[in-house]
Design a protein around this motif. Structure first.
Motif, PDB file in Angstrom:
ATOM      1  N   ASP A 173      -2.139   5.092   5.298  1.00  0.00           N
ATOM      2  CA  ASP A 173      -2.583   6.474   5.473  1.00  0.00           C
ATOM      3  C   ASP A 173      -3.758   6.829   4.564  1.00  0.00           C
ATOM      4  OD1 ASP A 173      -1.413   6.560   3.015  1.00  0.00           O
ATOM      5  OD2 ASP A 173       0.200   7.932   3.578  1.00  0.00           O
ATOM      6  N   ASN A 174      -4.357   5.819   3.942  1.00  0.00           N
ATOM      7  CA  ASN A 174      -5.486   5.976   3.025  1.00  0.00           C
ATOM      8  C   ASN A 174      -5.171   6.841   1.805  1.00  0.00           C
ATOM      9  OD1 ASN A 174      -7.327   4.315   4.421  1.00  0.00           O
ATOM     10  ND2 ASN A 174      -7.718   5.970   5.868  1.00  0.00           N
ATOM     11  N   ARG A 175      -3.893   7.082   1.541  1.00  0.00           N
ATOM     12  CA  ARG A 175      -3.503   7.834   0.346  1.00  0.00           C
ATOM     13  C   ARG A 175      -2.555   7.038  -0.537  1.00  0.00           C
ATOM     14  NH1 ARG A 175      -0.706  12.753   2.487  1.00  0.00           N
ATOM     15  NH2 ARG A 175      -0.344  11.330   4.178  1.00  0.00           N
ATOM     16  N   THR A 176      -1.655   6.329   0.087  1.00  0.00           N
ATOM     17  CA  THR A 176      -0.655   5.592  -0.672  1.00  0.00           C
ATOM     18  C   THR A 176      -0.768   4.107  -0.376  1.00  0.00           C
ATOM     19  OG1 THR A 176       0.970   5.844   1.095  1.00  0.00           O
ATOM     20  CG2 THR A 176       0.977   7.517  -0.642  1.00  0.00           C
ATOM     21  N   LYS A 226       6.732  -4.396 -10.844  1.00  0.00           N
ATOM     22  CA  LYS A 226       5.752  -4.847 -11.852  1.00  0.00           C
ATOM     23  C   LYS A 226       4.338  -4.480 -11.424  1.00  0.00           C
ATOM     24  CE  LYS A 226       8.268  -8.888 -13.546  1.00  0.00           C
ATOM     25  NZ  LYS A 226       8.290 -10.361 -13.538  1.00  0.00           N
ATOM     26  N   ILE A 227       4.015  -4.737 -10.164  1.00  0.00           N
ATOM     27  CA  ILE A 227       2.684  -4.442  -9.654  1.00  0.00           C
ATOM     28  C   ILE A 227       2.412  -2.940  -9.682  1.00  0.00           C
ATOM     29  CG2 ILE A 227       1.239  -4.480  -7.557  1.00  0.00           C
ATOM     30  CD1 ILE A 227       2.522  -7.214  -6.935  1.00  0.00           C
ATOM     31  N   SER A 228       3.446  -2.130  -9.427  1.00  0.00           N
ATOM     32  CA  SER A 228       3.245  -0.679  -9.380  1.00  0.00           C
ATOM     33  C   SER A 228       2.883  -0.091 -10.738  1.00  0.00           C
ATOM     34  CB  SER A 228       4.475   0.023  -8.802  1.00  0.00           C
ATOM     35  OG  SER A 228       5.544  -0.006  -9.714  1.00  0.00           O
ATOM     36  N   SER A 229       3.085  -0.857 -11.808  1.00  0.00           N
ATOM     37  CA  SER A 229       2.634  -0.375 -13.115  1.00  0.00           C
ATOM     38  C   SER A 229       1.111  -0.488 -13.247  1.00  0.00           C
ATOM     39  CB  SER A 229       3.328  -1.142 -14.245  1.00  0.00           C
ATOM     40  OG  SER A 229       2.918  -2.483 -14.255  1.00  0.00           O
ATOM     41  N   VAL A 230       0.496  -1.283 -12.360  1.00  0.00           N
ATOM     42  CA  VAL A 230      -0.958  -1.459 -12.366  1.00  0.00           C
ATOM     43  C   VAL A 230      -1.597  -0.738 -11.176  1.00  0.00           C
ATOM     44  CG1 VAL A 230      -2.815  -3.164 -12.279  1.00  0.00           C
ATOM     45  CG2 VAL A 230      -0.707  -3.685 -13.510  1.00  0.00           C
ATOM     46  N   VAL A 231      -0.997  -0.895 -10.012  1.00  0.00           N
ATOM     47  CA  VAL A 231      -1.476  -0.299  -8.763  1.00  0.00           C
ATOM     48  C   VAL A 231      -0.380   0.640  -8.273  1.00  0.00           C
ATOM     49  CG1 VAL A 231      -2.127  -0.773  -6.371  1.00  0.00           C
ATOM     50  CG2 VAL A 231      -2.774  -2.369  -8.172  1.00  0.00           C
ATOM     51  N   ASN A 232      -0.740   1.828  -7.889  1.00  0.00           N
ATOM     52  CA  ASN A 232       0.256   2.786  -7.434  1.00  0.00           C
ATOM     53  C   ASN A 232       0.825   2.371  -6.071  1.00  0.00           C
ATOM     54  OD1 ASN A 232       1.875   5.044  -7.236  1.00  0.00           O
ATOM     55  ND2 ASN A 232       0.237   6.313  -6.384  1.00  0.00           N
ATOM     56  N   LEU A 233       1.994   1.764  -6.076  1.00  0.00           N
ATOM     57  CA  LEU A 233       2.680   1.387  -4.842  1.00  0.00           C
ATOM     58  C   LEU A 233       3.761   2.422  -4.561  1.00  0.00           C
ATOM     59  CD1 LEU A 233       3.337  -2.442  -5.254  1.00  0.00           C
ATOM     60  CD2 LEU A 233       1.619  -1.351  -3.831  1.00  0.00           C
ATOM     61  N   GLU A 234       3.752   2.961  -3.369  1.00  0.00           N
ATOM     62  CA  GLU A 234       4.771   3.945  -3.008  1.00  0.00           C
ATOM     63  C   GLU A 234       5.968   3.289  -2.320  1.00  0.00           C
ATOM     64  OE1 GLU A 234       5.342   7.803  -0.154  1.00  0.00           O
ATOM     65  OE2 GLU A 234       3.391   7.496  -1.075  1.00  0.00           O
TER      66      GLU A 234
END
Length: 165
Positions: A74-77, A117-125
């Motif tokens: 959705d180009n946001r998350t 772990k990745i979500s601490s660097v890249v915002n993964l929803e």
């Protein structure tokens, strides 16, 4: 215990003989599985996904493979998408070693930890996947996934997701 090995899929995987050998090593039971595995290797070779082998820690025997991608539908998350998850036939439907979990459940649990772990660097929803078979829906629901609606959904596709916490 299961360990993941990130695979460096070089251009040599494009050679039909190499792909055929790798696919055969995974013991697919049907032509559908064979085609699915070929597509998995092709996507990894073209860098659309990252391919991992799941192996037994003590013996290094191959248990399964999976591939992941990061998507922004959705180009946001951002979502981590489990593009492919394949467990070798010898490990399907049974509890892994002395645990109370199937090999596929342990692999998905490790993917969830990787996503965190990745979500601490890249915002993964979300962690998302498309069901390969309808009969797998209850297994994924037991792991915390829910059915989601996607605007780009094709006929009979079932997508499931869970939040990355």
């Amino acid at each position: 215990m299961i360990v993941f090995e990130k695979q460096d899929v070089s251009r040599s995987i494009r050679l039909p003989s190499v792909v055929k050998k790798e696919v055969s090593r995974l013991s697919p039971l049907t032509e559908y599985e064979r085609n699915w595995l070929r597509a998995c290797f092709q996507q990894a070779e073209s860098k659309e996904t990252t391919l991992y082998y799941a192996k037994a820690l003590d013996t290094q025997n191959l248990i399964g493979i999976f591939s992941l991608s990061i998507s922004k539908p959705d180009n946001r998350t951002s979502w981590m998408v489990i593009e492919y998850l394949y467990v070798l036939p010898d490990f399907r439907g049974q509890y892994y070693e002395q645990s109370q979990f199937k090999a596929s459940e342990l692999i998905v649990a490790e993917i969830i930890l990787l996503a965190r772990k990745i979500s601490s660097v890249v915002n993964l929803e979300l962690i998302a996947l498309q069901l390969a078979h309808d009969r797998l829906q209850s297994s994924y629901e037991n792991m915390g996934f829910v059915v989601i609606q996607r605007s780009t959904k094709k006929h009979n596709e079932v997508w499931m997701a869970m939040p990355v916490m």
